[in-house]
Design a protein around this motif. Structure first.
Motif, PDB file in Angstrom:
ATOM      1  N   ALA A 157       0.916  -1.194   0.080  1.00 46.51           N
ATOM      2  CA  ALA A 157       0.147   0.068  -0.018  1.00 46.51           C
ATOM      3  C   ALA A 157       0.722   1.287  -0.019  1.00 46.51           C
ATOM      4  O   ALA A 157       0.600   2.205  -0.496  1.00 46.51           O
ATOM      5  N   ALA A 158       2.041   1.259   0.577  1.00 42.36           N
ATOM      6  CA  ALA A 158       3.062   2.465   0.656  1.00 42.36           C
ATOM      7  C   ALA A 158       3.707   2.610  -0.637  1.00 42.36           C
ATOM      8  O   ALA A 158       4.401   3.693  -0.762  1.00 42.36           O
ATOM      9  N   ILE A 159       3.595   1.685  -1.746  1.00 38.17           N
ATOM     10  CA  ILE A 159       4.442   1.919  -3.060  1.00 38.17           C
ATOM     11  C   ILE A 159       3.699   2.749  -3.851  1.00 38.17           C
ATOM     12  O   ILE A 159       2.584   2.262  -4.448  1.00 38.17           O
TER      13      ILE A 159
ATOM     14  N   ALA B  61      10.242 -13.308   1.455  1.00 39.32           N
ATOM     15  CA  ALA B  61       9.548 -13.923   0.026  1.00 39.32           C
ATOM     16  C   ALA B  61       8.554 -13.173  -0.295  1.00 39.32           C
ATOM     17  O   ALA B  61       7.958 -12.723  -1.321  1.00 39.32           O
ATOM     18  N   ALA B  62       7.608 -12.816   0.614  1.00 34.28           N
ATOM     19  CA  ALA B  62       6.295 -11.830   0.586  1.00 34.28           C
ATOM     20  C   ALA B  62       6.650 -10.697   0.076  1.00 34.28           C
ATOM     21  O   ALA B  62       6.063  -9.831  -0.752  1.00 34.28           O
ATOM     22  N   LEU B  63       7.511  -9.960   0.634  1.00 32.21           N
ATOM     23  CA  LEU B  63       8.374  -8.758   0.333  1.00 32.21           C
ATOM     24  C   LEU B  63       8.703  -8.547  -1.088  1.00 32.21           C
ATOM     25  O   LEU B  63       8.467  -7.651  -1.954  1.00 32.21           O
ATOM     26  N   TYR B  64       9.504  -9.621  -1.341  1.00 31.70           N
ATOM     27  CA  TYR B  64       9.991  -9.574  -2.910  1.00 31.70           C
ATOM     28  C   TYR B  64       8.884 -10.039  -3.758  1.00 31.70           C
ATOM     29  O   TYR B  64       8.879  -9.208  -4.589  1.00 31.70           O
ATOM     30  N   ASP B  65       7.904 -10.627  -3.563  1.00 29.58           N
ATOM     31  CA  ASP B  65       6.798 -10.679  -4.429  1.00 29.58           C
ATOM     32  C   ASP B  65       6.058  -9.476  -4.621  1.00 29.58           C
ATOM     33  O   ASP B  65       5.781  -9.152  -5.861  1.00 29.58           O
ATOM     34  N   VAL B  66       5.981  -8.651  -3.440  1.00 33.09           N
ATOM     35  CA  VAL B  66       5.234  -7.585  -3.682  1.00 33.09           C
ATOM     36  C   VAL B  66       6.227  -6.464  -4.713  1.00 33.09           C
ATOM     37  O   VAL B  66       5.555  -5.949  -5.703  1.00 33.09           O
ATOM     38  N   CYS B  67       7.643  -6.398  -4.575  1.00 31.77           N
ATOM     39  CA  CYS B  67       8.407  -5.619  -5.198  1.00 31.77           C
ATOM     40  C   CYS B  67       8.253  -6.321  -6.755  1.00 31.77           C
ATOM     41  O   CYS B  67       8.354  -5.528  -7.907  1.00 31.77           O
ATOM     42  N   LYS B  68       8.473  -7.418  -7.002  1.00 31.97           N
ATOM     43  CA  LYS B  68       8.371  -8.033  -8.285  1.00 31.97           C
ATOM     44  C   LYS B  68       7.101  -7.792  -9.070  1.00 31.97           C
ATOM     45  O   LYS B  68       6.924  -7.265 -10.251  1.00 31.97           O
ATOM     46  N   ALA B  69       6.125  -7.926  -8.377  1.00 31.21           N
ATOM     47  CA  ALA B  69       4.611  -7.579  -8.980  1.00 31.21           C
ATOM     48  C   ALA B  69       4.282  -6.112  -9.360  1.00 31.21           C
ATOM     49  O   ALA B  69       3.753  -5.720 -10.167  1.00 31.21           O
ATOM     50  N   ARG B  70       4.956  -5.234  -8.429  1.00 31.05           N
ATOM     51  CA  ARG B  70       4.737  -3.780  -8.722  1.00 31.05           C
ATOM     52  C   ARG B  70       5.985  -3.298  -9.617  1.00 31.05           C
ATOM     53  O   ARG B  70       6.138  -2.124  -9.927  1.00 31.05           O
ATOM     54  N   GLY B  71       6.879  -4.047  -9.931  1.00 28.26           N
ATOM     55  CA  GLY B  71       8.008  -3.745 -10.845  1.00 28.26           C
ATOM     56  C   GLY B  71       8.948  -2.766 -10.235  1.00 28.26           C
ATOM     57  O   GLY B  71       9.686  -1.902 -10.867  1.00 28.26           O
ATOM     58  N   VAL B  72       9.275  -2.855  -8.884  1.00 27.80           N
ATOM     59  CA  VAL B  72      10.295  -2.248  -8.315  1.00 27.80           C
ATOM     60  C   VAL B  72      11.394  -2.966  -7.711  1.00 27.80           C
ATOM     61  O   VAL B  72      11.207  -4.167  -7.458  1.00 27.80           O
ATOM     62  N   TRP B  73      12.421  -2.281  -7.553  1.00 24.30           N
ATOM     63  CA  TRP B  73      13.804  -3.207  -7.020  1.00 24.30           C
ATOM     64  C   TRP B  73      13.600  -3.181  -5.556  1.00 24.30           C
ATOM     65  O   TRP B  73      13.100  -2.392  -4.807  1.00 24.30           O
ATOM     66  N   LEU B  74      14.349  -4.441  -5.138  1.00 33.03           N
ATOM     67  CA  LEU B  74      14.342  -4.984  -3.702  1.00 33.03           C
ATOM     68  C   LEU B  74      15.864  -4.726  -3.213  1.00 33.03           C
ATOM     69  O   LEU B  74      16.474  -5.332  -3.831  1.00 33.03           O
ATOM     70  N   ILE B  75      16.193  -3.421  -2.709  1.00 31.67           N
ATOM     71  CA  ILE B  75      17.582  -3.258  -2.210  1.00 31.67           C
ATOM     72  C   ILE B  75      17.447  -3.893  -0.644  1.00 31.67           C
ATOM     73  O   ILE B  75      17.058  -3.398   0.224  1.00 31.67           O
TER      74      ILE B  75
END
Length: 390
Positions: A160-162, A188-202
């Motif tokens: 929701a914060a993205i 894993a869940a946070l990675y999935d959010v990033c992947k779905a939203r097309g943003v990088w996970l640093i």
């Protein structure tokens, strides 16, 4: 008169020197200073590490410029180490060596975001990362990590914060400042959010080597197909090898990220410190048992802190792990800076105010407990019991 860059001029001065100044004002009334401020190893480097540093520093082979991405020997050795840690093949081409993990973060941030873009951080956050983004003109968004949830973010809240301008999510696990360890399923869940939203996970994994005993691996993200399009992992050799002054860190990412980071590093530093790279490349396999014993020692310090704080129930442990504990103080609306200053000057306990890690953290202090041995940690109890805020 010429003006300064307002993105720099408006930042507060570096916080650690001000905390050291509080310590300098301590008169010793409660015994020797217990320094829980800056995260520095509370034991010396291995003698072989010092020998290697001296040997390579005296070699003419490392006096010239080196590869921008880092010495081949260290990139290869670290890739092999990562392969063993995560159980997934990684190569030297996935590694870019940097002068410390703070530099790794600024390189990663610059590679994926520019002025006007945004990076989503957790609240509380590591202050050097927040100020790095501010200097670059990159906006910060925040997702709250609630005490009731052990200062861990929730995947739904992070999603929701993205906002549309967010280019990356920046996480630290084990966390600085709280010490909270992100479980593999949460990552894993946070990675999935990033992947779905097309943003990088640093993902800053500076304190990865101090995970609790029995931890299979920090996460399985490197086993994901196409991980190179989402994940950028950061690391520091400082804590594991007790060499923070030699400034050596690493980025593990896809080859495309490494290529972009090389452009940035060529302007920041040209190449990381060369002799230290050669020393660490040799020490990575050589000192594995020593580093494992240090992990056990840090685990003993975790348990010592838990036991100590149980004896002073007015002070609460919000989270603890790896190098840090986020400690709730019992003084209501008092500012964390005021509490930390008085602790330093009157009780001889040097720690960082929670407010350094976010405006909503006034009720907390960061204890870098890994700085102190078990006996010293035990001495906190009496000092905290006697401490009163005027």
């Amino acid at each position: 008169m010429p003006r300064f860059n307002p993105l720099v001029e408006t930042l507060a001065p570096p916080p650690i020197p001000s905390v050291f100044a509080w310590g300098d004002a301590y008169d010793g009334r409660s015994g020797p200073m217990i320094d829980l401020s800056q995260a520095v190893p509370g034991y010396p480097p291995h003698p072989e590490m010092l020998r290697l540093l001296g040997e390579y520093a005296a070699s003419r082979a490392y006096t010239g410029y080196g590869p921008i991405e880092g010495e081949d020997c260290l990139r290869t050795a670290y890739a092999e180490h990562m392969t063993g840690t995560y159980g997934t093949p990684l190569s030297a081409g996935n590694v870019h060596v940097t002068a410390g993990c703070n530099q790794a973060f600024i390189c990663a941030a610059m590679a994926v975001a520019g002025a006007g873009d945004a990076v989503l951080m957790t609240d509380p956050y590591y202050f050097n990362q927040e100020t790095t983004l501010a200097m670059l003109g990159i906006k910060t968004r925040f997702v709250a990590c609630e005490p009731a949830n052990g200062f861990l973010p929730e995947a739904d809240a992070l999603a929701a914060a993205i906002t549309p301008d967010v280019r990356a999510v920046a996480l630290v696990s084990p966390n600085n400042p709280t010490g909270a360890v992100y479980p593999p399923d949460l990552l894993a869940a946070l990675y999935d959010v990033c992947k779905a939203r097309g943003v990088w996970l640093i993902l800053d994994e500076t304190y990865r080597d101090f995970l609790p005993a029995g931890t299979r691996r920090p996460h399985d993200l490197f086993a994901r197909p196409g991980w190179e399009e989402t994940l950028i992992s950061l690391y520091s050799f400082s804590k594991s090898f007790c060499i923070p002054g030699h400034r050596l860190g690493a980025i593990t990412a896809g080859a495309d990220v490494v290529e972009q980071v090389a452009k940035i590093m060529d302007n920041l530093q040209i190449c990381p410190p060369r002799s230290a790279q050669a020393a660490v490349a040799t020490a990575l396999p050589l000192l594995a048992d020593w580093r494992e014993e240090n992990r056990r020692e840090i685990a003993r310090r975790v348990e010592a802190l838990r036991a100590t704080m149980a004896g002073v129930p007015a002070w609460r442990v919000g989270a603890v792990g790896a190098y840090f504990a986020f400690i709730g103080h019992p003084f209501g609306e008092a500012s964390s800076a005021h509490v930390a200053e008085k602790l330093a000057k009157e009780a001889g306990i040097l720690c960082l105010p929670g407010s350094y890690f976010g405006a909503g953290q006034e009720g907390y202090l960061r204890f870098a407990f890994a700085n102190a041995d078990v006996e010293t940690i035990g001495g906190l109890r009496e000092r905290l019991e006697r401490f009163a805020l005027d």
